[in-house]
Scaffold this active site. Sequence first.
Site, PDB file in Angstrom:
ATOM      1  CG  HIS A 269      52.110  60.837  82.901  1.00  9.03           C
ATOM      2  ND1 HIS A 269      51.402  61.132  84.031  1.00  9.03           N
ATOM      3  CD2 HIS A 269      51.183  60.567  81.946  1.00  9.03           C
ATOM      4  CE1 HIS A 269      50.102  61.039  83.780  1.00  9.03           C
ATOM      5  NE2 HIS A 269      49.943  60.699  82.511  1.00  9.03           N
ATOM      6  CD  GLU A 270      51.785  60.101  78.295  1.00  7.52           C
ATOM      7  OE1 GLU A 270      51.074  59.083  78.181  1.00  7.52           O
ATOM      8  OE2 GLU A 270      51.323  61.220  78.625  1.00  7.52           O
TER       9      GLU A 270
ATOM     10  CG  HIS B 108      49.306  56.227  80.609  1.00 11.57           C
ATOM     11  ND1 HIS B 108      48.143  55.939  81.286  1.00 11.57           N
ATOM     12  CD2 HIS B 108      49.460  57.576  80.680  1.00 11.57           C
ATOM     13  CE1 HIS B 108      47.610  57.082  81.746  1.00 11.57           C
ATOM     14  NE2 HIS B 108      48.398  58.082  81.394  1.00 11.57           N
TER      15      HIS B 108
ATOM     16  CD  GLU C 280      46.617  60.226  84.400  1.00 12.31           C
ATOM     17  OE1 GLU C 280      46.562  59.626  83.306  1.00 12.31           O
ATOM     18  OE2 GLU C 280      47.283  61.256  84.573  1.00 12.31           O
TER      19      GLU C 280
HETATM   20 ZN    ZN Z   1      48.064  60.098  81.739  1.00 10.20          ZN
END
Ligand code: ZN
Length: 502
Positions: A265-266, A269, A295
């Site tokens: 997830h990160e 980003h 996101e």
């Molecule tokens: Zn996030």
Amino acid sequence: MNSAYQQLLEKVYEIHDIEKAIQVLSWDKETNMPAAGNTARVQQMTTLRRLHHRLFASDEMGELIEAAATALNGASPDSNEARLIRYLRRSYADERKLPEEFVRRLSQVSGAAHPAWVQARAENNFALFRPHLEQVVALAQEMAELYGYEDEKYDPLLDKFEHGMKTAEVRAIFAAVKTELKPLLTAVTARANTIDDRFLHQQFPVAPQQEFARYAATAVGYDFSRGHLGTVVHPFATSFSRDDARITTRWNPDFLNAGLFGTLHESGHAMYEQGTAPDLARTPLARGTSSGIHESQSRMLENIVGRSRGFWQAHFPRLQALFPAQLSGVTADDFYRAVNKAQPTFIRVEADELTYNFHIILRFELEQAMLNGELAVADLPGAWRGKMQELLGVTPPTDTAGCLQDIHWTRPSFGYFPTYALGNLYAAQLYEAAIQQNPAIATDMAQGNPASLVSWLREKVHRHGRKYTPGELIIQATGQPLSHEPFRRYVTAKFGELYGLS
Ligand code: ZN
């Protein structure tokens, strides 16, 4: 380049560098600082925030922006220069609305609320956090009034995270998501037992978890030579430049998903920041255009890539080799199915793709109620339990698993939560467009290789940074404004297959 614009750039660089210094202090605070350092650190950050505000909201800055705009008259509206002026005019006008005294209070209140929240969460004691949250809500109300609004108090706060989006639009999209996904959720919940995920809940030593997470992040395209992986309580990504975009994760020795999918997830980003065009560097355009689009990149990597069958067929043997005892007898397909098990749970960050948006709808509704003075902070724990029951049919046993689980309300960042669900919708819409525009992406994904998808994202999303508003970017990339339809199609197909629904 003309000198008025050059003068503006010099000032923009100065302001940018102070902002990044604040972020370095914040990164250190979350990752390395002893808890005892909090008071001094909050003072240091408050000083820099005031200095940042003073420079940015100065009369001089306004004059520099307008002088550069005049000198650039006739430049292509799509040039970096014209887009920067457009962005600065808007954010300068907003910054001028906040008195320096308010900026100082904001920093101090949030600085004190954070350790109180950590303690309240650890001790399951909402009363410890309550007075801080009351101050945070009051600040959010004050901020909405300072910015001003035409329709709803929530609008100007949402606009800071998702520029151009109105509360009413989000409400309409969420209403459609709620109505259209509820039957699928009910059908899947009824068949929850057809997927066995018990093997994910065992002892998984942290060192091999970290090794695999680094491997998986590299496999999806995160560049460690321009990155760093740190350990924290509440994971986040931060970037100091496109060449230093960092990620953090928390490791759970009893459950594999938190560290693994948190890292992916990160990475999503950070890859957005790593992919911004070099010629935007040191300007506010060198970052993701909105929280929702940001996101979408993290959810794309975490879910559309990281929870795909192709990805696990390609990479599961490596994971199994690191955990031979825990994963003995588990196939790649068993693993794929287990990490996609959908069922109502209490914790947002561990929620599956199907239930996740319901966690957000809950926060979106409660935030508005608190902001509009319809819900007293003292009544939040009960309201939370009621909404969980209404939306997901479960009631958290503690406030730690309820209204104390998220860090977000230690700051008056009301308007941020909905961007998580918007991110899911943007991600599905971008993915659908990507495979329509380049069918080879679907073939590559089926083989566990997201490289062609990442190239598409670099071209259509990452390199533009903040040159375009989220509304402009999504139309440019997909030909359509934001819609929940691609997400509905994506989850209906994926979970229909997983749970044998027809
Ligand atoms: Zn996030």
